[in-house]
Design a protein around this motif. Sequence first.
Motif, short mmCIF file in Angstrom:
data_model
loop_
_atom_site.label_atom_id
_atom_site.label_comp_id
_atom_site.label_asym_id
_atom_site.label_seq_id
_atom_site.Cartn_x
_atom_site.Cartn_y
_atom_site.Cartn_z
N GLY A 122 0.82 -1.21 0.00
CA GLY A 122 0.00 0.00 0.00
C GLY A 122 0.85 1.26 0.00
O GLY A 122 0.62 2.20 -0.78
N TYR A 123 1.86 1.29 0.87
CA TYR A 123 2.76 2.45 0.93
C TYR A 123 3.58 2.56 -0.36
O TYR A 123 3.86 3.67 -0.83
CB TYR A 123 3.69 2.33 2.14
CG TYR A 123 2.97 2.36 3.46
CD1 TYR A 123 2.08 3.39 3.78
CD2 TYR A 123 3.15 1.34 4.39
CE1 TYR A 123 1.40 3.39 4.98
CE2 TYR A 123 2.48 1.34 5.60
CZ TYR A 123 1.60 2.38 5.89
OH TYR A 123 0.93 2.39 7.09
N SER A 124 3.97 1.42 -0.93
CA SER A 124 4.74 1.45 -2.18
C SER A 124 3.94 2.11 -3.30
O SER A 124 4.47 2.94 -4.06
CB SER A 124 5.12 0.02 -2.59
OG SER A 124 5.90 -0.61 -1.61
N ILE A 125 2.65 1.77 -3.38
CA ILE A 125 1.80 2.34 -4.43
C ILE A 125 1.64 3.85 -4.23
O ILE A 125 1.73 4.64 -5.18
CB ILE A 125 0.43 1.65 -4.44
CG1 ILE A 125 0.58 0.17 -4.82
CG2 ILE A 125 -0.52 2.33 -5.42
CD1 ILE A 125 -0.70 -0.64 -4.68
N ILE A 126 1.39 4.25 -2.99
CA ILE A 126 1.18 5.68 -2.71
C ILE A 126 2.44 6.49 -3.03
O ILE A 126 2.38 7.54 -3.69
CB ILE A 126 0.75 5.88 -1.24
CG1 ILE A 126 -0.65 5.31 -1.02
CG2 ILE A 126 0.78 7.36 -0.87
CD1 ILE A 126 -1.11 5.32 0.42
N LEU A 127 3.60 6.02 -2.57
CA LEU A 127 4.85 6.74 -2.82
C LEU A 127 5.18 6.79 -4.30
O LEU A 127 5.64 7.82 -4.82
CB LEU A 127 5.99 6.08 -2.03
CG LEU A 127 5.93 6.24 -0.52
CD1 LEU A 127 6.99 5.40 0.17
CD2 LEU A 127 6.08 7.72 -0.12
N ALA A 128 4.95 5.67 -5.02
CA ALA A 128 5.19 5.66 -6.46
C ALA A 128 4.27 6.65 -7.18
O ALA A 128 4.69 7.33 -8.13
CB ALA A 128 5.00 4.25 -7.01
N SER A 129 3.03 6.73 -6.73
CA SER A 129 2.09 7.68 -7.33
C SER A 129 2.50 9.12 -7.08
O SER A 129 2.36 9.98 -7.96
CB SER A 129 0.68 7.42 -6.78
OG SER A 129 0.26 6.10 -7.03
N VAL A 130 3.01 9.39 -5.88
CA VAL A 130 3.49 10.74 -5.57
C VAL A 130 4.66 11.10 -6.47
O VAL A 130 4.80 12.26 -6.92
CB VAL A 130 3.89 10.83 -4.08
CG1 VAL A 130 4.64 12.14 -3.79
CG2 VAL A 130 2.64 10.74 -3.20
N VAL A 131 5.54 10.13 -6.77
CA VAL A 131 6.65 10.37 -7.70
C VAL A 131 6.12 10.79 -9.06
O VAL A 131 6.61 11.73 -9.68
CB VAL A 131 7.54 9.10 -7.82
CG1 VAL A 131 8.50 9.21 -8.99
CG2 VAL A 131 8.31 8.86 -6.53
N TYR A 132 5.08 10.08 -9.54
CA TYR A 132 4.48 10.43 -10.83
C TYR A 132 3.93 11.85 -10.82
O TYR A 132 4.17 12.63 -11.75
CB TYR A 132 3.36 9.44 -11.15
CG TYR A 132 2.58 9.77 -12.41
CD1 TYR A 132 2.97 9.26 -13.64
CD2 TYR A 132 1.45 10.59 -12.37
CE1 TYR A 132 2.27 9.56 -14.80
CE2 TYR A 132 0.74 10.90 -13.52
CZ TYR A 132 1.16 10.37 -14.73
OH TYR A 132 0.46 10.68 -15.88
N LEU A 133 3.19 12.17 -9.75
CA LEU A 133 2.59 13.51 -9.68
C LEU A 133 3.67 14.58 -9.63
O LEU A 133 3.55 15.64 -10.27
CB LEU A 133 1.69 13.60 -8.44
CG LEU A 133 0.46 12.67 -8.42
CD1 LEU A 133 -0.26 12.79 -7.09
CD2 LEU A 133 -0.49 13.00 -9.56
N GLY A 134 4.73 14.32 -8.86
CA GLY A 134 5.81 15.31 -8.75
C GLY A 134 6.53 15.53 -10.07
O GLY A 134 6.76 16.69 -10.49
N LEU A 135 6.89 14.45 -10.76
CA LEU A 135 7.60 14.57 -12.03
C LEU A 135 6.71 15.17 -13.12
O LEU A 135 7.20 15.83 -14.05
CB LEU A 135 8.11 13.20 -12.49
CG LEU A 135 9.23 12.58 -11.64
CD1 LEU A 135 9.58 11.19 -12.15
CD2 LEU A 135 10.47 13.47 -11.65
#
Length: 431
Positions: A23-36
């Motif tokens: 769950g945390y992996s998905i959220i952090l990966a999604s934040v990376v997408y939004l940031g980039l």
Amino acid sequence: MSFEFASCLVTLFLLAGIGTPIGYSIILASVVYLGLGGLDVALAGEKILQGLYKSFVLLAVPLFIVAANIMNAGTISERLLNFCVAAVGRFRGGLGQVNVVASLIFSGMSGSAVADAAGIGKIIIEMMTKDGRYSRGYAAAITAASATIGPIIPPSIPMVLYALVSNSSIGALFLAGILPGLVMGMVLMAMNYYLSSKRGYALEEPVPLRELPRHTANAFPALLMPVILLYGIYGGVTTPTEAAAVAAFYALLLASLFYRALSLHGLYRIFVESARSSAAVGVVIGGALILNFIVVSENIPGMMSEAMVGLDVHPIYFLLAVNVLVLLLGCVLDATTIILVIVPLFIPTCRDLGIDLVHFGVLVVVNSMIGLITPPYGILLFVINAVTGIPLGEIIREVWSFLLVLIMALLLMLFAPDLVLWLPRMFGYQG
């Protein structure tokens, strides 16, 4: 594939690979997408809140978890087990048959494979291994295999989640799981009979038939739960979420008032444990809501659908390919992640190919459950190892026979959709 989406996937697999909860992996990966991508990171929170507020059905998940934990805490599991021993314990491989039948019955109350394995499964493993009647690995393997039936027969937490991502009828999904669940139970019992006969496992001393009515009466109130659930949903009395609340309340009444097996302190511990389990599922759901937004933004489902239509794939070949993929993913991912993150990619293609979404949903859930006992990472294998202390190697050596017959049952469901859809159509499903 854009650079942002590729970075998101790399981050996801990297974090999951080093042991970060999915769950945390998905959220952090999604934040990376939004940031980039130059998007507001607060969009992640917005998508989670929107998804949760729009999905009243998600309330059913913590309610079914509470119901399962109450069933495990009181004497309800033991009463059900005594009933199963009286009913089928007299046959060859008696306690193995009891194991499967107990899972079939208990699945109508918990909707969770882990709850089944850790609760009633632990009790029956101790019964099977007492005095060396069955090997430890065999007892653990058949317990893990039979626990996969839990989320197939209603109520079913994975089917609630599938209904969320596919907009399918929860009532139709619940009904569609009954016959497949019974088929899974039958093939496991047949394999248990064969192995017990081959290995010469001792017959159990039969419970006198005159005692069967007493054991049935003790277990009867608990046996009513799936009937109440399905009548509530299909009789138009309750919504699926309200039916989950009824299930939790009914379990509480049984354990506290009828069987008098639940104290206030015990109830407090049940609520705490249920909150933890619900939170763990909630984190995965929240991450999936963000990731699904990203997948739609990248038009991944549309591209997959166009590619499939261009290839003119036959529905059977498509189903076989998806089931192989889900079975492989089930070795490393839990069912919640597969249903919330992977399955939505295939829903548009199913519609284009004319595949019934209820049939597809049952196949996905059954396949995800089989993944729970597929070595080397089957979660149920680890759960039973943790609650019993039986070495993982012993469990894995014995689980292959049961894994084989479950895959055969899955293929039967794939090639015979009427087996899955007959009951829903009897109650008016038009899919």
